[in-house]
Design a protein around this motif. Structure first.
Motif, PDB file in Angstrom:
ATOM      1  N   VAL A   1       0.848  -1.189   0.000  1.00  0.00           N
ATOM      2  CA  VAL A   1       0.000   0.000   0.000  1.00  0.00           C
ATOM      3  C   VAL A   1       0.889   1.246   0.000  1.00  0.00           C
ATOM      4  N   VAL A   2       0.608   2.167  -0.916  1.00  0.00           N
ATOM      5  CA  VAL A   2       1.397   3.392  -1.025  1.00  0.00           C
ATOM      6  C   VAL A   2       0.444   4.587  -0.950  1.00  0.00           C
ATOM      7  N   PRO A   3       0.969   5.784  -0.625  1.00  0.00           N
ATOM      8  CA  PRO A   3       0.108   6.978  -0.606  1.00  0.00           C
ATOM      9  C   PRO A   3      -0.509   7.242  -1.972  1.00  0.00           C
ATOM     10  N   TRP A   4      -1.731   7.776  -1.962  1.00  0.00           N
ATOM     11  CA  TRP A   4      -2.472   7.928  -3.212  1.00  0.00           C
ATOM     12  C   TRP A   4      -1.865   8.960  -4.150  1.00  0.00           C
ATOM     13  N   ASN A   5      -1.060   9.903  -3.621  1.00  0.00           N
ATOM     14  CA  ASN A   5      -0.480  10.927  -4.491  1.00  0.00           C
ATOM     15  C   ASN A   5       0.880  10.522  -5.059  1.00  0.00           C
ATOM     16  N   ARG A   6       1.273   9.258  -4.839  1.00  0.00           N
ATOM     17  CA  ARG A   6       2.513   8.767  -5.445  1.00  0.00           C
ATOM     18  C   ARG A   6       2.240   8.250  -6.852  1.00  0.00           C
ATOM     19  N   PRO A   7       3.185   8.455  -7.790  1.00  0.00           N
ATOM     20  CA  PRO A   7       2.940   8.081  -9.181  1.00  0.00           C
ATOM     21  C   PRO A   7       3.261   6.627  -9.513  1.00  0.00           C
ATOM     22  N   ASP A   8       3.688   5.829  -8.520  1.00  0.00           N
ATOM     23  CA  ASP A   8       4.155   4.484  -8.838  1.00  0.00           C
ATOM     24  C   ASP A   8       3.160   3.389  -8.473  1.00  0.00           C
ATOM     25  N   ALA A   9       1.925   3.745  -8.130  1.00  0.00           N
ATOM     26  CA  ALA A   9       0.937   2.718  -7.840  1.00  0.00           C
ATOM     27  C   ALA A   9       0.487   2.049  -9.136  1.00  0.00           C
ATOM     28  N   ASP A  10       0.252   0.734  -9.063  1.00  0.00           N
ATOM     29  CA  ASP A  10      -0.287   0.000 -10.207  1.00  0.00           C
ATOM     30  C   ASP A  10      -1.806   0.139 -10.274  1.00  0.00           C
ATOM     31  N   VAL A  11      -2.431   0.307  -9.088  1.00  0.00           N
ATOM     32  CA  VAL A  11      -3.883   0.450  -9.004  1.00  0.00           C
ATOM     33  C   VAL A  11      -4.209   1.570  -8.023  1.00  0.00           C
ATOM     34  N   TYR A  12      -5.171   2.406  -8.360  1.00  0.00           N
ATOM     35  CA  TYR A  12      -5.724   3.415  -7.449  1.00  0.00           C
ATOM     36  C   TYR A  12      -7.181   3.033  -7.183  1.00  0.00           C
ATOM     37  N   LEU A  13      -7.518   2.823  -5.925  1.00  0.00           N
ATOM     38  CA  LEU A  13      -8.892   2.477  -5.559  1.00  0.00           C
ATOM     39  C   LEU A  13      -9.537   3.681  -4.884  1.00  0.00           C
ATOM     40  N   VAL A  14     -10.584   4.202  -5.490  1.00  0.00           N
ATOM     41  CA  VAL A  14     -11.269   5.388  -4.978  1.00  0.00           C
ATOM     42  C   VAL A  14     -12.647   4.976  -4.462  1.00  0.00           C
ATOM     43  N   ASN A  15     -12.892   5.203  -3.174  1.00  0.00           N
ATOM     44  CA  ASN A  15     -14.186   4.905  -2.554  1.00  0.00           C
ATOM     45  C   ASN A  15     -14.946   6.224  -2.439  1.00  0.00           C
ATOM     46  N   THR A  16     -16.051   6.327  -3.149  1.00  0.00           N
ATOM     47  CA  THR A  16     -16.675   7.620  -3.416  1.00  0.00           C
ATOM     48  C   THR A  16     -17.896   7.899  -2.550  1.00  0.00           C
ATOM     49  N   CYS A  17     -18.268   9.178  -2.544  1.00  0.00           N
ATOM     50  CA  CYS A  17     -19.445   9.688  -1.838  1.00  0.00           C
ATOM     51  C   CYS A  17     -20.338  10.395  -2.852  1.00  0.00           C
ATOM     52  N   SER A  18     -21.657  10.454  -2.562  1.00  0.00           N
ATOM     53  CA  SER A  18     -22.566  11.155  -3.459  1.00  0.00           C
ATOM     54  C   SER A  18     -23.638  11.904  -2.678  1.00  0.00           C
ATOM     55  N   VAL A  19     -23.286  12.380  -1.486  1.00  0.00           N
ATOM     56  CA  VAL A  19     -24.300  12.999  -0.632  1.00  0.00           C
ATOM     57  C   VAL A  19     -24.763  14.355  -1.178  1.00  0.00           C
ATOM     58  N   THR A  20     -23.912  15.021  -1.955  1.00  0.00           N
ATOM     59  CA  THR A  20     -24.262  16.299  -2.582  1.00  0.00           C
ATOM     60  C   THR A  20     -23.669  16.345  -3.990  1.00  0.00           C
ATOM     61  N   HIS A  21     -24.116  17.328  -4.781  1.00  0.00           N
ATOM     62  CA  HIS A  21     -23.525  17.494  -6.116  1.00  0.00           C
ATOM     63  C   HIS A  21     -22.063  17.911  -6.004  1.00  0.00           C
TER      64      HIS A  21
END
Length: 430
Positions: free
Chosen positions: A31-51
């Protein structure tokens, strides 16, 4: 293989992201920080409570792609459920998981990286919102957060049956359902085994626990209270009409459950409460607050911390009705904190087509007034505890040479950083 995680939105999302993370770690990934450019996969868990939340999710996904154009982006969460085609069209997105597919996030992502064919479910295109709601409701992902040494968010309930006029949560998360007590206790023991001292019970509406297993919320609290190693519990997101006298009396009898409640009010005007489908009025809300204070507070002891959710600018909210909310909070309830949300039109909800929509500048001005009230109420709450003896759980974060911790009733305190005190409980004078 390297994977980066980014979570937006509620505590439930954080619990679920941690559960995905444990799955990838068990598969041998780093697991690496999300702002690093060397990740093979980025997993984003999203919200939709507002526009605004939708827009933030889109921007984050695009930023991940700009950071690592060759990486695979995997998206899940409420925005992924409600706007699947919109998410799938964003450059770099390889997999999209709706609410009923959360248990497949890890295994399908591993298959994608191995080059296996992954068949995504597009049957949602032929279903109505109501049919999709029923389909989502057949699945529940057990989850708890890890990564913070002192506190863990433990999912006990998911979904909602209320269908309030302004809210998409039932469509994004399905009907109210719960994880069996035996499974939750097992997860609490796993959390304790990692050295965590405090658990926050999370759900869309934790007090609605028991819908699918016939168990009661009070039975859950009593079972968790017996878990060795966990010293403190907090209850998050419980509707006022579901805070029963037996639950209050039991907590007040001397348990690990702290004098801290997160309760949604949404609006302090009875006409608007009824209009948007809330299942209580201001009299019931106030009586629940009064009962908790009467049963749990003692002269010279800590006051109960109430964090109250409020939505500003619901359709039909005149200045007079807004002031009903303001006065109800300022004069009748006087909580320790107000969580303030400007109303956001959500497609498919009844409120989106209601007349008398409040202009955005008016919402902004009313939010500012409530924010000022929140500061006044919180400052007063903290000041009333000056000189009192409280127990603090010290956290591991270090900033400017200091560490922070929280009392049982959620007052934040600081002291010079001392690694020996991390994850310890200490009696102090505020």
């Amino acid at each position: 293989m390297k994977i980066a995680f980014l979570t937006l939105g509620c505590k439930l999302n954080y619990a679920e992201t941690s559960t995905y993370e444990r799955g990838f770690l068990q598969a041998g990934w780093e697991v690496v920080p999300w702002n690093r450019p060397d990740a093979d996969v980025y997993l984003v868990n999203t919200c939709s409570v507002t526009h605004t939340a939708d827009a933030k999710c889109r921007n984050i996904i695009r930023k991940c792609h700009r950071t690592a154009p060759g990486a695979a982006i995997v998206v899940t969460g409420c925005y992924a459920e409600l706007k699947r085609d919109e998410v799938a069209a964003i450059e770099g997105v390889r997999l999209v998981f709706g609410a009923k597919e959360k248990s497949r996030v890890v295994v399908d992502t591993l298959s994608l990286v191995r080059g296996d064919q992954v068949h995504t479910d597009d049957s949602y295109k032929s279903r109505s919102l109501a049919e999709e709601y029923r389909d989502i409701s057949s699945a529940t992902l057990p989850a708890y957060s890890t990564g913070e040494r002192t506190r863990s968010f433990l999912k006990v309930q998911d979904g909602c049956n209320n269908f309030c006029a302004y809210c998409t949560v039932p469509f994004a998360r399905g009907e109210s359902r719960n994880i069996p007590i035996c499974e939750i206790v097992k997860q609490a023991r796993s959390i304790a085994a990692e050295g965590v001292r405090e658990i926050v019970l999370t759900g869309v509406n934790t007090g609605d626990f028991g819908r699918t297993t016939g168990e009661s919320f009070l039975d859950l609290l009593k079972a968790l209270n017996e878990v060795e190693g966990i010293e403190r519990y907090r209850i998050s997101s419980i509707e006022p009409n579901l805070i029963t006298d037996p639950v209050i009396d039991w907590i007040a009898s001397g348990t690990k459950f702290l004098p801290h409640f997160h309760i949604p009010l949404q609006v302090g005007n009875d006409e608007l409460l009824k209009k948007v489908g809330r299942r209580y009025d201001t009299a019931l809300f106030a009586s629940r607050i009064d009962t908790i204070r009467t049963r749990m507070e003692r002269p010279g002891g800590p006051e109960v911390f109430f964090g109250i959710d409020v939505i500003v600018g619901l359709p039909g909210e005149t200045e007079e009705k807004f002031m009903d909310t303001y006065r109800f909070l300022a004069e009748r309830i006087r909580p320790a904190f107000i969580h303030i949300f400007p109303y956001s039109k959500r497609p498919g909800t009844r409120a989106a087509s209601m007349p008398d929509q409040v202009p955005e500048p008016v919402k902004t001005e009313r939010v500012a007034r409530l924010e000022a009230l929140c500061k006044e109420l919180h400052d007063s709450f903290v000041a009333r505890h000056k000189g009192k003896r409280e127990q603090v759980l010290w956290e591991s974060d270090r900033k400017d040479g200091k560490m922070a911790g929280y009392t049982g009733n959620y007052i934040r305190v600081e002291r010079p950083f001392d690694p020996a005190r991390v994850n310890t409980l200490e009696d102090i004078i505020l």
